[in-house]
Motif scaffolding. Structure first.
Motif, PDB file in Angstrom:
ATOM      1  N   ASP A 177     -21.257   6.350   7.259  1.00  0.00           N
ATOM      2  CA  ASP A 177     -21.042   5.484   6.100  1.00  0.00           C
ATOM      3  C   ASP A 177     -20.482   4.129   6.546  1.00  0.00           C
ATOM      4  OD1 ASP A 177     -21.039   5.017   3.253  1.00  0.00           O
ATOM      5  OD2 ASP A 177     -18.856   5.236   3.293  1.00  0.00           O
ATOM      6  N   TYR A 178     -19.591   4.157   7.514  1.00  0.00           N
ATOM      7  CA  TYR A 178     -18.999   2.931   8.060  1.00  0.00           C
ATOM      8  C   TYR A 178     -20.082   2.014   8.631  1.00  0.00           C
ATOM      9  CZ  TYR A 178     -16.616   0.251  11.781  1.00  0.00           C
ATOM     10  OH  TYR A 178     -16.177  -0.727  12.634  1.00  0.00           O
ATOM     11  N   ASN A 179     -20.968   2.560   9.442  1.00  0.00           N
ATOM     12  CA  ASN A 179     -22.011   1.741  10.056  1.00  0.00           C
ATOM     13  C   ASN A 179     -23.022   1.227   9.038  1.00  0.00           C
ATOM     14  OD1 ASN A 179     -21.586   1.558  13.030  1.00  0.00           O
ATOM     15  ND2 ASN A 179     -21.539   3.787  12.871  1.00  0.00           N
ATOM     16  N   GLU A 180     -23.373   2.063   8.074  1.00  0.00           N
ATOM     17  CA  GLU A 180     -24.293   1.612   7.027  1.00  0.00           C
ATOM     18  C   GLU A 180     -23.667   0.476   6.222  1.00  0.00           C
ATOM     19  OE1 GLU A 180     -27.630   2.782   6.152  1.00  0.00           O
ATOM     20  OE2 GLU A 180     -27.286   3.161   8.281  1.00  0.00           O
ATOM     21  N   TRP A 181     -22.396   0.605   5.890  1.00  0.00           N
ATOM     22  CA  TRP A 181     -21.672  -0.440   5.147  1.00  0.00           C
ATOM     23  C   TRP A 181     -21.657  -1.747   5.928  1.00  0.00           C
ATOM     24  CZ3 TRP A 181     -16.715  -2.129   7.025  1.00  0.00           C
ATOM     25  CH2 TRP A 181     -16.074  -3.082   6.194  1.00  0.00           C
ATOM     26  N   TYR A 182     -21.334  -1.667   7.207  1.00  0.00           N
ATOM     27  CA  TYR A 182     -21.285  -2.891   8.020  1.00  0.00           C
ATOM     28  C   TYR A 182     -22.652  -3.557   8.076  1.00  0.00           C
ATOM     29  CZ  TYR A 182     -17.107  -4.454  10.491  1.00  0.00           C
ATOM     30  OH  TYR A 182     -15.923  -5.061  10.820  1.00  0.00           O
ATOM     31  N   ASN A 183     -23.705  -2.772   8.333  1.00  0.00           N
ATOM     32  CA  ASN A 183     -25.035  -3.347   8.533  1.00  0.00           C
ATOM     33  C   ASN A 183     -25.699  -3.800   7.238  1.00  0.00           C
ATOM     34  OD1 ASN A 183     -24.714  -2.711  11.236  1.00  0.00           O
ATOM     35  ND2 ASN A 183     -25.973  -0.865  11.146  1.00  0.00           N
ATOM     36  N   ARG A 184     -25.402  -3.137   6.136  1.00  0.00           N
ATOM     37  CA  ARG A 184     -26.112  -3.415   4.889  1.00  0.00           C
ATOM     38  C   ARG A 184     -25.337  -4.307   3.917  1.00  0.00           C
ATOM     39  NH1 ARG A 184     -30.608  -0.120   4.436  1.00  0.00           N
ATOM     40  NH2 ARG A 184     -30.638   1.673   5.849  1.00  0.00           N
ATOM     41  N   GLU A 185     -24.009  -4.373   4.088  1.00  0.00           N
ATOM     42  CA  GLU A 185     -23.232  -5.156   3.134  1.00  0.00           C
ATOM     43  C   GLU A 185     -22.266  -6.131   3.792  1.00  0.00           C
ATOM     44  OE1 GLU A 185     -21.407  -3.590  -0.723  1.00  0.00           O
ATOM     45  OE2 GLU A 185     -19.583  -3.889   0.479  1.00  0.00           O
ATOM     46  N   HIS A 186     -21.401  -5.638   4.661  1.00  0.00           N
ATOM     47  CA  HIS A 186     -20.225  -6.420   5.059  1.00  0.00           C
ATOM     48  C   HIS A 186     -20.562  -7.658   5.881  1.00  0.00           C
ATOM     49  CE1 HIS A 186     -15.973  -7.030   5.309  1.00  0.00           C
ATOM     50  NE2 HIS A 186     -16.000  -7.060   6.621  1.00  0.00           N
ATOM     51  N   ILE A 187     -21.415  -7.520   6.880  1.00  0.00           N
ATOM     52  CA  ILE A 187     -21.781  -8.683   7.695  1.00  0.00           C
ATOM     53  C   ILE A 187     -22.370  -9.776   6.817  1.00  0.00           C
ATOM     54  CG2 ILE A 187     -23.410  -9.550   9.430  1.00  0.00           C
ATOM     55  CD1 ILE A 187     -21.217  -8.251  10.862  1.00  0.00           C
ATOM     56  N   ASP A 188     -23.314  -9.401   5.947  1.00  0.00           N
ATOM     57  CA  ASP A 188     -23.963 -10.395   5.084  1.00  0.00           C
ATOM     58  C   ASP A 188     -22.964 -11.056   4.135  1.00  0.00           C
ATOM     59  OD1 ASP A 188     -26.243  -9.629   6.358  1.00  0.00           O
ATOM     60  OD2 ASP A 188     -27.174  -8.660   4.628  1.00  0.00           O
ATOM     61  N   ASP A 189     -22.054 -10.252   3.567  1.00  0.00           N
ATOM     62  CA  ASP A 189     -21.049 -10.812   2.663  1.00  0.00           C
ATOM     63  C   ASP A 189     -20.212 -11.873   3.374  1.00  0.00           C
ATOM     64  OD1 ASP A 189     -21.870  -9.263   0.572  1.00  0.00           O
ATOM     65  OD2 ASP A 189     -20.165  -7.872   0.627  1.00  0.00           O
ATOM     66  N   ARG A 190     -19.798 -11.577   4.590  1.00  0.00           N
ATOM     67  CA  ARG A 190     -18.941 -12.527   5.316  1.00  0.00           C
ATOM     68  C   ARG A 190     -19.716 -13.767   5.750  1.00  0.00           C
ATOM     69  NH1 ARG A 190     -15.929 -10.243   2.849  1.00  0.00           N
ATOM     70  NH2 ARG A 190     -14.049  -9.109   3.446  1.00  0.00           N
ATOM     71  N   VAL A 191     -20.927 -13.579   6.230  1.00  0.00           N
ATOM     72  CA  VAL A 191     -21.722 -14.717   6.704  1.00  0.00           C
ATOM     73  C   VAL A 191     -22.011 -15.698   5.572  1.00  0.00           C
ATOM     74  CG1 VAL A 191     -24.012 -15.346   7.581  1.00  0.00           C
ATOM     75  CG2 VAL A 191     -22.710 -13.524   8.682  1.00  0.00           C
TER      76      VAL A 191
END
Length: 226
Positions: A23-37
């Motif tokens: 779940d952590y990796n899916e969150w990072y790849n699908r949401e978090h990186i894009d939100d921050r960028v």
């Protein structure tokens, strides 16, 4: 040379238990990186997994300046996480956040491998250290086969201690300004060997570094930019 996309950088070192990893990796790849960028002042985000050791994950975000990481707009974003973010962050078993002012940038694109070198120098010797790294160490480092570039950042304590409201994270105060060298390369073994060879305690001791630098190698997982 293709330098970093800005003069500021956010590093986060994180870990989660094995049962929460997917779940952590899916969150990072699908949401978090894009939100921050997509935040104002941010340009590129990348994440890595440690080849060995802990913490197991590193995220690197390039921004206009370190000041971006202390603005009310950014801090408000930290205090208003998505439900998925709140769930994942509550399960972190390790969290370290560094807000870097880039002191030397001799990068060249993005490599598949990264080595991080962390140490605490005497800040009264900052100028001499920047000169030494930029003229003596990094050029030798980059000339090695499999190494593509490197950058040096100094953790800005004032920005790091900006009041963060997210109660799911622990934000201990730091009294010493840690420095981080990021060594970019095409090969994990190459960046690790280069970092270990050139960043020794004896080379750094003249700049007030008492403990051996902490060197970790990482493999690239995912990144995005705008």
């Amino acid at each position: 040379m293709m330098p970093l996309l800005g003069k500021g950088m956010l590093l986060t070192f994180t870990d989660v238990s094995a049962r929460d990893e997917r779940d952590y990796n899916e969150w990072y790849n699908r949401e978090h990186i894009d939100d921050r960028v997509n935040l104002p002042g941010f340009h590129r985000g990348r994440r890595y997994a440690a080849v060995r050791g802990t913490p197991r994950y590193l995220a690197v975000y390039e921004c206009d300046s370190v000041a971006v990481l202390g603005t009310p707009n950014y801090l408000q974003t930290l205090d208003n996480q998505t439900p998925w973010s709140q769930r994942v962050m509550a399960r972190f078993t390790h969290f370290t956040r560094l807000t870097l002012r880039i002191q030397v940038d001799q990068t060249h694109g993005v490599g598949a491998a990264l080595a991080t070198v962390r140490f605490v120098p005497d800040l009264h010797r900052r100028n001499a250290l920047v000169e030494f790294l930029s003229t003596q160490i990094l050029p030798k480092l980059i000339a090695r086969p499999g190494v593509l570039g490197a950058a040096v950042g100094e953790n800005d304590l004032e920005v790091m201690h900006a009041p963060l409201q997210d109660k799911s994270m622990d934000h201990p105060r730091a009294d010493e300004s840690e420095w981080v060298v990021l060594v970019e390369g095409a090969d994990v073994a190459a960046v690790g060997a280069a970092a270990r060879s050139l960043f020794t305690t004896s080379r750094l001791r003249p700049f007030g570094v008492e403990a051996a630098p902490a060197i970790t190698t990482w493999r690239f997982l995912f990144g995005n930019q705008r």
